[in-house]
Scaffold this active site. Structure first.
Site, short mmCIF file in Angstrom:
data_model
loop_
_atom_site.label_atom_id
_atom_site.label_comp_id
_atom_site.label_asym_id
_atom_site.label_seq_id
_atom_site.Cartn_x
_atom_site.Cartn_y
_atom_site.Cartn_z
N LYS A 168 -1.55 11.88 2.62
CA LYS A 168 -2.35 12.69 3.54
C LYS A 168 -1.88 14.15 3.55
CE LYS A 168 -5.70 10.44 5.22
NZ LYS A 168 -7.04 11.03 4.98
N TYR A 200 1.83 6.91 2.75
CA TYR A 200 0.64 7.30 3.51
C TYR A 200 0.76 8.75 3.97
CZ TYR A 200 -2.80 7.25 7.32
OH TYR A 200 -3.85 7.54 8.16
N PHE A 221 -14.05 2.43 12.65
CA PHE A 221 -14.17 2.48 14.10
C PHE A 221 -14.38 3.91 14.59
CE2 PHE A 221 -10.06 3.70 15.89
CZ PHE A 221 -10.31 3.80 17.24
N ASP A 262 -19.61 3.90 3.27
CA ASP A 262 -18.43 3.07 3.57
C ASP A 262 -18.40 1.92 2.56
OD1 ASP A 262 -16.80 2.66 6.60
OD2 ASP A 262 -16.51 1.23 4.95
N ASN A 263 -17.23 1.58 2.07
CA ASN A 263 -17.17 0.43 1.14
C ASN A 263 -16.77 -0.85 1.87
OD1 ASN A 263 -14.49 0.76 1.63
ND2 ASN A 263 -13.86 0.96 -0.51
N GLY A 309 -13.66 -0.95 7.20
CA GLY A 309 -14.78 -0.79 8.15
C GLY A 309 -15.56 -2.10 8.23
N THR A 354 -6.67 5.83 -3.13
CA THR A 354 -7.84 6.08 -2.27
C THR A 354 -7.69 7.41 -1.56
OG1 THR A 354 -7.95 3.72 -1.84
CG2 THR A 354 -9.22 5.12 -0.37
#
Ligand code: UDP
Length: 327
Positions: free
Chosen positions: A153, A149, A11, A31-32, A36, A95
């Site tokens: 990050k 997460y 988005f 994008d996979n 998305g 990821t």
């Protein structure tokens, strides 16, 4: 300017492409489609300066080729959404860490500028109001899944800054504070698209916890304008910026405003965190950005108020369901 957007069908990535194309950039989006959606970029597919590939950022040769073609990489691809993170921690960690490593490794070969999307989640359980970019990060125990997460990050941020300091790869880091707007899906737990969907369907609005936790919601249109400015700002290299809005609202108040703006008859229900997510889930009570630094560097101030944002999300969801019922 030639720009690679990873997570380009997400988005934020799709709004960023809209803006950069309007500013005459040429865009490559990768994008996979894990979170998305092709629907987000349908309107761009025939644009002469827009190219996209359905591909994972873990595919090193594909990424190497794309990085070669561009001047700037905006790295938005990541596992996001508290629900997804709690349910798929291995996917989240791999990821976010390996994906960013690949982007930085490839960018380093040609010293291409990388803008790394990070998150306000990195501030973790810190209670300071507002959060400044050089504040300490207070991350919870590893047995609580949500913190994977923030930690992944935070590692991305360390790695990006390490590439800048040690290898002179230009990097800029942005910490997004609850970015919202049209095209955001509620599927991975994000509160605003969920509340609006529930309100429009006349379903109960699910507040997790007591609803007294606060957030500041940044409008995606304001956020992508900031990104477009930052990549053209030389002194931003090597720096971290909070991006979003500093208008603070409790989640209970958000639910009330969604009901009021939609005219919904939905009731509000309170769901304990351990039912909403998992046993022992920890939420943060307040999360407010200091926007002083980004204001100083690029003159950024959010333009879109929370009520305007809610109106835009409502309008979007109504148009989607009208289109859905026509097809
Ligand atoms: N939340 C909620 N109901 C929902 C989804 C989320 O009350 O259906 C709460 C969530 O517990 C958090 C806030 O809304 O306190 C923001 O959640 P979101 O997942 O959008 O972003 P976060 O700030 O947690 O990353």
């Amino acid at each position: 300017m030639r720009v690679l957007i990873t997570g380009g069908a997400g988005f934020i990535g799709s709004h960023l492409a809209d803006l950069l194309l309007a500013q005459d950039a040429e865009i490559w989006a990768v994008d996979n489609l894990s979170t998305g959606s092709i629907g987000n970029i349908e309107h761009l597919k025939n644009h002469p300066r827009y190219h996209y590939q359905i591909e994972s950022i873990m595919n090193v040769p594909a990424i190497a080729e794309l990085v070669d073609r561009v001047d700037v990489i905006i790295h938005l691809a990541a596992a996001v959404g508290v629900r997804l993170i709690v349910e798929s921690p291995v996917h989240t960690i791999e990821t976010n860490i390996r994906g960013t490593e690949i982007i930085l490794e490839q960018a380093a070969k040609k010293k291409k500028l990388v803008l790394l999307a990070s998150t306000s989640e990195v501030y973790g359980k810190a209670t300071k109001v507002p959060f400044c970019e050089d504040d300490d990060l207070v991350i919870g125990a590893p047995v609580k899944g949500r913190w994977s997460y923030a930690c992944s990050k935070a590692i991305d941020e360390f790695l990006a800054l390490a590439y800048w300091k040690e290898r002179r790869v230009p990097v800029i880091i942005t910490r997004f504070f609850n970015t919202v707007g049209p095209r955001q899906t509620g599927r991975y737990g994000m509160v605003l698209p969920n509340f609006v969907r529930q309100a429009l369907a006349g379903e109960p609005i699910t507040i997790y916890g007591d609803g007294q936790q606060t957030r500041c919601f940044g409008y995606v249109g304001d956020v992508v304008e900031a990104l477009a400015k930052l990549i053209r700002t030389e002194k931003a290299v090597g720096e971290i910026f909070n991006v979003g809005n500093d208008e603070e609202v409790t989640i209970e108040e958000l639910a009330r405003r969604v009901i009021q703006i939609t005219g919904s008859k939905s009731a509000i229900v309170y769901v304990p965190y351990d039912q909403a997510y998992e046993a022992g889930f920890e939420d943060m009570l307040r999360r407010v950005p200091s926007l002083e630094k980004i204001g100083r560097f690029i003159g950024y101030r959010p333009k879109t108020s929370l009520n305007q944002i809610i109106e835009k999300v409502v309008e979007y969801q109504r148009s989607q369901s009208a289109a859905g019922s026509r097809s």
